[in-house]
Design a protein around this motif. Structure first.
Motif, PDB file in Angstrom:
ATOM      1  N   ASP A 257       0.828  -1.219   0.000  1.00  0.00           N
ATOM      2  CA  ASP A 257       0.000   0.000   0.000  1.00  0.00           C
ATOM      3  C   ASP A 257       0.856   1.261   0.000  1.00  0.00           C
ATOM      4  O   ASP A 257       0.425   2.315  -0.501  1.00  0.00           O
ATOM      5  N   ALA A 258       2.065   1.174   0.543  1.00  0.00           N
ATOM      6  CA  ALA A 258       2.961   2.335   0.585  1.00  0.00           C
ATOM      7  C   ALA A 258       3.839   2.437  -0.659  1.00  0.00           C
ATOM      8  O   ALA A 258       4.637   3.373  -0.769  1.00  0.00           O
ATOM      9  N   GLY A 259       3.697   1.487  -1.582  1.00  0.00           N
ATOM     10  CA  GLY A 259       4.434   1.585  -2.842  1.00  0.00           C
ATOM     11  C   GLY A 259       5.668   0.726  -2.931  1.00  0.00           C
ATOM     12  O   GLY A 259       6.533   0.971  -3.778  1.00  0.00           O
ATOM     13  N   GLY A 260       5.756  -0.328  -2.098  1.00  0.00           N
ATOM     14  CA  GLY A 260       6.922  -1.195  -2.128  1.00  0.00           C
ATOM     15  C   GLY A 260       6.588  -2.613  -2.525  1.00  0.00           C
ATOM     16  O   GLY A 260       5.419  -2.974  -2.725  1.00  0.00           O
ATOM     17  N   VAL A 261       7.617  -3.419  -2.629  1.00  0.00           N
ATOM     18  CA  VAL A 261       7.491  -4.844  -2.941  1.00  0.00           C
ATOM     19  C   VAL A 261       8.013  -5.632  -1.737  1.00  0.00           C
ATOM     20  O   VAL A 261       9.188  -5.512  -1.387  1.00  0.00           O
ATOM     21  N   PRO A 262       7.160  -6.437  -1.076  1.00  0.00           N
ATOM     22  CA  PRO A 262       7.623  -7.194   0.095  1.00  0.00           C
ATOM     23  C   PRO A 262       8.401  -8.438  -0.307  1.00  0.00           C
ATOM     24  O   PRO A 262       8.116  -9.067  -1.337  1.00  0.00           O
ATOM     25  N   ALA A 263       9.393  -8.794   0.508  1.00  0.00           N
ATOM     26  CA  ALA A 263      10.187 -10.004   0.263  1.00  0.00           C
ATOM     27  C   ALA A 263      10.539 -10.627   1.613  1.00  0.00           C
ATOM     28  O   ALA A 263      11.475 -10.187   2.289  1.00  0.00           O
ATOM     29  N   ARG A 264       9.777 -11.644   1.999  1.00  0.00           N
ATOM     30  CA  ARG A 264      10.036 -12.321   3.270  1.00  0.00           C
ATOM     31  C   ARG A 264      11.229 -13.260   3.132  1.00  0.00           C
ATOM     32  O   ARG A 264      11.401 -13.920   2.111  1.00  0.00           O
ATOM     33  N   PHE A 265      12.068 -13.306   4.168  1.00  0.00           N
ATOM     34  CA  PHE A 265      13.146 -14.284   4.194  1.00  0.00           C
ATOM     35  C   PHE A 265      13.304 -14.842   5.604  1.00  0.00           C
ATOM     36  O   PHE A 265      13.076 -14.131   6.585  1.00  0.00           O
ATOM     37  N   PRO A 266      13.659 -16.127   5.739  1.00  0.00           N
ATOM     38  CA  PRO A 266      13.738 -16.755   7.059  1.00  0.00           C
ATOM     39  C   PRO A 266      15.023 -16.396   7.786  1.00  0.00           C
ATOM     40  O   PRO A 266      16.065 -16.158   7.174  1.00  0.00           O
ATOM     41  N   VAL A 267      14.928 -16.378   9.103  1.00  0.00           N
ATOM     42  CA  VAL A 267      16.074 -16.064   9.956  1.00  0.00           C
ATOM     43  C   VAL A 267      16.061 -17.038  11.133  1.00  0.00           C
ATOM     44  O   VAL A 267      15.004 -17.398  11.646  1.00  0.00           O
ATOM     45  N   MET A 268      17.232 -17.447  11.554  1.00  0.00           N
ATOM     46  CA  MET A 268      17.354 -18.278  12.759  1.00  0.00           C
ATOM     47  C   MET A 268      16.620 -17.608  13.921  1.00  0.00           C
ATOM     48  O   MET A 268      16.755 -16.403  14.159  1.00  0.00           O
ATOM     49  N   SER A 269      15.813 -18.373  14.624  1.00  0.00           N
ATOM     50  CA  SER A 269      14.992 -17.830  15.701  1.00  0.00           C
ATOM     51  C   SER A 269      15.648 -18.116  17.043  1.00  0.00           C
ATOM     52  O   SER A 269      15.966 -19.268  17.352  1.00  0.00           O
ATOM     53  N   LEU A 270      15.861 -17.078  17.825  1.00  0.00           N
ATOM     54  CA  LEU A 270      16.554 -17.209  19.109  1.00  0.00           C
ATOM     55  C   LEU A 270      15.543 -17.273  20.242  1.00  0.00           C
ATOM     56  O   LEU A 270      15.003 -16.250  20.663  1.00  0.00           O
ATOM     57  N   GLY A 271      15.281 -18.470  20.737  1.00  0.00           N
ATOM     58  CA  GLY A 271      14.313 -18.649  21.811  1.00  0.00           C
ATOM     59  C   GLY A 271      14.979 -19.013  23.120  1.00  0.00           C
ATOM     60  O   GLY A 271      15.807 -19.924  23.183  1.00  0.00           O
ATOM     61  N   GLU A 272      14.620 -18.308  24.185  1.00  0.00           N
ATOM     62  CA  GLU A 272      15.212 -18.568  25.494  1.00  0.00           C
ATOM     63  C   GLU A 272      14.759 -19.900  26.080  1.00  0.00           C
ATOM     64  O   GLU A 272      15.478 -20.508  26.875  1.00  0.00           O
ATOM     65  N   ASP A 273      13.568 -20.356  25.726  1.00  0.00           N
ATOM     66  CA  ASP A 273      12.992 -21.510  26.404  1.00  0.00           C
ATOM     67  C   ASP A 273      13.766 -22.799  26.145  1.00  0.00           C
ATOM     68  O   ASP A 273      13.897 -23.634  27.045  1.00  0.00           O
ATOM     69  N   LEU A 274      14.249 -22.998  24.937  1.00  0.00           N
ATOM     70  CA  LEU A 274      14.790 -24.302  24.553  1.00  0.00           C
ATOM     71  C   LEU A 274      16.270 -24.294  24.191  1.00  0.00           C
ATOM     72  O   LEU A 274      16.931 -25.330  24.313  1.00  0.00           O
ATOM     73  N   MET A 275      16.826 -23.197  23.730  1.00  0.00           N
ATOM     74  CA  MET A 275      18.200 -23.193  23.232  1.00  0.00           C
ATOM     75  C   MET A 275      19.203 -23.335  24.375  1.00  0.00           C
ATOM     76  O   MET A 275      19.134 -22.619  25.373  1.00  0.00           O
ATOM     77  N   LYS A 276      20.132 -24.255  24.226  1.00  0.00           N
ATOM     78  CA  LYS A 276      21.162 -24.497  25.234  1.00  0.00           C
ATOM     79  C   LYS A 276      22.548 -24.359  24.601  1.00  0.00           C
ATOM     80  O   LYS A 276      22.733 -24.713  23.442  1.00  0.00           O
ATOM     81  N   PRO A 277      23.534 -23.873  25.349  1.00  0.00           N
ATOM     82  CA  PRO A 277      23.441 -23.455  26.740  1.00  0.00           C
ATOM     83  C   PRO A 277      22.708 -22.137  26.938  1.00  0.00           C
ATOM     84  O   PRO A 277      22.283 -21.835  28.044  1.00  0.00           O
ATOM     85  N   SER A 278      22.557 -21.378  25.858  1.00  0.00           N
ATOM     86  CA  SER A 278      21.897 -20.076  25.960  1.00  0.00           C
ATOM     87  C   SER A 278      21.719 -19.512  24.571  1.00  0.00           C
ATOM     88  O   SER A 278      22.588 -19.664  23.698  1.00  0.00           O
ATOM     89  N   ALA A 279      20.595 -18.822  24.355  1.00  0.00           N
ATOM     90  CA  ALA A 279      20.408 -18.119  23.087  1.00  0.00           C
ATOM     91  C   ALA A 279      21.456 -17.029  22.907  1.00  0.00           C
ATOM     92  O   ALA A 279      21.743 -16.615  21.778  1.00  0.00           O
ATOM     93  N   MET A 280      22.052 -16.578  24.014  1.00  0.00           N
ATOM     94  CA  MET A 280      23.075 -15.542  23.932  1.00  0.00           C
ATOM     95  C   MET A 280      24.260 -15.986  23.086  1.00  0.00           C
ATOM     96  O   MET A 280      24.909 -15.162  22.424  1.00  0.00           O
ATOM     97  N   LEU A 281      24.548 -17.276  23.075  1.00  0.00           N
ATOM     98  CA  LEU A 281      25.640 -17.792  22.257  1.00  0.00           C
ATOM     99  C   LEU A 281      25.438 -17.463  20.785  1.00  0.00           C
ATOM    100  O   LEU A 281      26.401 -17.296  20.038  1.00  0.00           O
ATOM    101  N   TYR A 282      24.183 -17.347  20.381  1.00  0.00           N
ATOM    102  CA  TYR A 282      23.866 -17.196  18.961  1.00  0.00           C
ATOM    103  C   TYR A 282      23.413 -15.785  18.565  1.00  0.00           C
ATOM    104  O   TYR A 282      23.089 -15.559  17.407  1.00  0.00           O
TER     105      TYR A 282
END
Length: 570
Positions: free
Chosen positions: A64-89
C-alpha cells in the motif's frame, strides 16, 4: 530516487532478467523499492511463533505504501529451549541478518523480533547495514490467573521454585502451575524481563514505532501495528531515512536512563554496549553508572514492582514514561516514526498507576549500579532495585562453584556447610567459559536455608541472570574467570566485600597469596573444537564491551563501512 535494488533489476541483459524472474517482479513492480521481512517465526520459539499471522499485514502495508515485500527466514533465538543459551547465537544471527541484507536486492527491512536475543541481534544488524528499517515486536503473552493472581512469567516461576524446594508447594500445586503457564499462549514474558526491557529500549532509540512496546501478543492492536510498520519502513525508504539518524549518542543515553527508570533486565546492559560498539558510541559501565545514579524507579512492574507489562502499556507505555522522566529524557531525539520525542510526550497521558511521576516514584534510585574493584577490575553489574537493601553492604566468606550441575546438586544437599552470611560464587559461566554466558548467575538459595526462611544471599557470577529474576546478585564480573580474571582465583572461605554505595567489589586476600594462585592457574581445556562455539570463544569480547565479536565491533563510525556486493552473474 535511485533504490539500491535497481543495481540488480535495471537493464535488458540476461543478468537483470534472471534477477527479475527470481523475485517474480511484474511490470507494475519494476522501479519500486524492495522491503525485506526478516522472519524469525519458529515452532521452537513460543515468543516469536505469532509472527506467522502478522506477515500478511506487513506485506499489505509495504504494498500500500508503494513497495514490494520479500520475506526471508532467519534463525529464531528462543530462550525456552536453546542451550546453553540463546546468547551464544545473538552475534551469529546479527551476522546472518547483515549478510542476507548485504547480498540481496533489499532497500529496507522490517525485522521481526521478540524473544530476548532476537531484538538486539536485529538492532545490531540494522545499525550496521544502515538501510531504512524498523523492528516489529511480537508482544507479551497473556497472564492467566494462578491462586487468584495474574501469573508473571519467569518471576513467579522462580518464586514458586523456592516454595517447592522449601516444601511449601506440593506436587499437585506444581503441576497446576505448569498447566497455568501453558495457558499463557504465545508471546514474550509479561514481566520486566529482557524481552519487555528490550522492547521498551527499542522504542526509545527509534527502532520501533512509538507506543508499541508492551502490546499483547494476540489481538487487533498488534495486527494494526504490523501493517503500520510495513508502511513506515517503505516510506522511510522513499524518504531515504536511515537508523543512523535516530540511533545517536543522545538516544542511546535516553535508553540507558530509561533502563534504570523501569529497573530493566541487566542483560540490556550488555546489549546496549554491543549496539554502541557497532556505532562507535559510548556505553561503558562507568558512563552507564553515572547516568543511572539520579534515576528513580518509575515503573511498578515485576520483578522490582507489582504490575505486568500489559499494565505498563495501558498506563501510557513508553510515551508516558518519557514524559514522566522529564528533563532526564532528551526529547530532541527522534522516535521510530521520524517525529521528535518532544511531539510525542506533549500528548502522552499523565501517570496514573503503574507508571509513576518523579515526585512519587515506586522507589528511590539508583535501580542499577556498576561496581569495580579487585574482584571485578573492569566492572560488574547489580540490579539494586531487585536486591535486599541490607545486603548491598556486606562481607562474607566465599562458597565457590565451577560447574552449574554441581551447583544445583550441592545447593540442594542438606549437609552443605553454608550460612546466610556466605557469598555464593558461580564462575566459569562467562562469554568464553561455557561459551555463551548463560543465565546461571542467580544461584538458588541453598535448600537448608530456604527451609529456615532465608530468601536472599549475596551471589557473584561472571554469568548473567534472567531479567525476570531477583535478589542481591552481582553479574557480568569482568574479566571472567575463564580468561584468568580474579574470579578464577577465589577459594572457598575467602572473604569478599560488596559495597554498592561505594561501587566496590573486593576480594580480601593479600597480593602475595593472589600472585601465588595466579602462577598456579591454568585455563580449562577448550570445550568446543569446531564450529560456531569455537569461533565465538576465540573472538568474543567481555561483557562491558557487549560480548560482540572483536571483528564486528567498530572503534569509530568511519571504520565500519557497509560494503555493497558486486552485482553480476552469481
Amino acid at each position: 530516487m535511485t533504490f539500491r535494488s535497481r543495481a540488480w533489476f535495471d537493464g535488458d541483459d540476461e543478468v537483470a532478467m534472471s534477477h527479475r524472474v527470481a523475485l517474480r517482479l511484474d511490470d507494475a513492480d519494476r522501479g519500486k523499492p524492495v522491503v525485506g521481512i526478516a522472519d524469525t517465526a519458529s515452532a521452537l520459539n513460543p515468543c516469536n511463533i505469532g509472527f506467522a499471522r502478522l506477515i500478511p499485514e506487513i506485506e499489505r502495508g509495504i504494498r500500500d505504501a508503494g513497495g514490494v515485500p520479500a520475506r526471508f527466514p532467519v534463525m529464531s533465538l528462543g530462550e525456552d529451549l536453546m542451550k546453553p543459551s540463546a546468547m551464544l547465537y545473538r552475534n551469529l544471527v546479527a551476522i546472518e541478518l547483515e549478510e542476507t541484507v548485504r547480498a540481496n536486492p533489499l532497500d529496507g527491512v522490517v525485522y521481526l523480533a521478540n524473544c530476548d536475543k532476537s531484538v538486539p541481534a536485529s538492532i545490531m544488524a540494522a545499525v550496521t547495514t544502515n538501510l531504512p528499517s524498523l523492528l516489529l515486536l511480537g508482544g507479551a503473552r497473556a497472564a492467566p490467573l494462578f491462586d487468584g493472581k495474574p501469573l508473571g512469567t519467569g518471576t513467579d516461576l522462580w518464586r514458586a521454585l523456592d516454595e517447592r524446594r522449601a516444601g511449601r508447594m506440593d506436587d499437585a500445586q506444581w503441576r497446576a502451575l505448569e498447566r497455568t503457564l501453558s495457558c499463557a499462549g504465545p508471546g514474550a514474558c509479561n514481566t520486566m524481563g529482557t524481552a519487555s526491557t528490550m522492547a521498551i529500549l527499542t522504542e526509545v532509540v527509534g527502532m520501533s514505532l512509538p507506543g508499541t512496546a508492551g502490546l499483547s501478543a494476540v489481538g487487533d492492536e498488534l495486527t494494526v501495528t504490523a501493517y503500520r510498520t510495513g508502511v513506515a519502513v517503505t516510506e522511510a525508504v522513499l524518504a531515504d531515512e536511515r537508523p543512523a539518524s535516530r540511533l545517536t549518542q543522545v538516544s542511546l543515553d535516553n535508553a540507558i536512563r530509561a533502563l534504570a527508570a523501569v529497573a530493566g533486565s541487566t542483560n540490556a546492559v550488555i546489549h546496549l554496549a554491543a549496539i554502541a560498539g557497532r556505532l562507535g558510541l559510548e556505553a561503558g559501565l562507568a558512563r552507564m553508572d553515572a547516568l543511572w545514579r539520579d534515576i528513580d524507579l518509575l515503573a511498578d512492574v515485576e520483578p522490582s514492582g507489582a504490575g505486568l507489562i500489559h499494565d505498563f502499556r495501558r498506563d501510557g507505555g513508553v510515551p508516558a514514561l518519557a514524559a514522566a522522566m522529564g528533563d532526564q529524557f532528551d526529547t530532541t531525539a527522534l522516535a521510530g516514526d521520524g517525529r521528535a520525542w518532544s511531539e510525542i510526550t506533549a500528548s502522552a497521558p499523565a501517570p496514573t498507576g503503574v507508571i509513576h511521576s518523579r515526585t512519587s516514584p515506586v522507589a528511590t534510585g539508583p535501580t542499577l549500579a556498576a561496581v569495580f574493584g579487585s574482584l571485578a577490575p573492569t566492572g560488574a553489574v547489580i540490579k539494586t532495585a531487585a536486591a535486599s537493601p541490607g545486603l548491598l553492604t556486606h562481607t562474607g566468606r566465599a562458597l565457590v562453584f565451577d560447574d552449574y550441575a554441581d551447583m544445583r546438586e550441592r545447593l540442594d544437599d542438606e549437609s552443605l556447610v553454608v550460612t546466610a552470611e556466605d557469598v555464593i560464587v558461580v564462575r566459569t559461566c562467562g562469554p568464553v567459559g561455557v561459551p555463551g554466558m548463560p543465565e546461571w548467575g542467580m544461584a538458588p538459595i541453598p535448600r537448608r536455608l530456604v527451609e529456615q526462611g532465608v530468601t536472599d544471599m549475596v551471589r557473584i557470577s561472571d554469568g548473567r541472570m534472567s531479567g525476570t529474576s531477583f535478589g542481591t546478585v552481582v553479574l557480568h564480573v569482568s574479566p571472567e574467570s575463564a580468561v584468568g580474571g580474579p574470579l578464577a582465583l577465589v577459594h572457598d572461605g575467602d572473604p569478599i566485600e560488596l559495597d554498592v554505595p561505594s561501587r566496590r567489589l573486593s576480594l580480601l586476600v593479600g597480593e602475595d597469596e593472589l600472585a601465588r594462585r595466579r602462577a598456579d592457574w591454568r585455563p580449562a581445556p577448550t570445550r568446543h573444537l569446531r564450529g560456531w562455539p569455537r569461533l565465538y570463544a576465540e573472538r568474543v569480547l567481555q561483557a562491558p564491551d557487549g560480548c560482540d565479536l572483536d571483528f564486528l565491533a567498530a572503534p569509530l563510525p568511519e571504520t565500519r563501512p557497509f560494503i555493497e556486493p558486486v552485482v553480476g552473474r552469481s
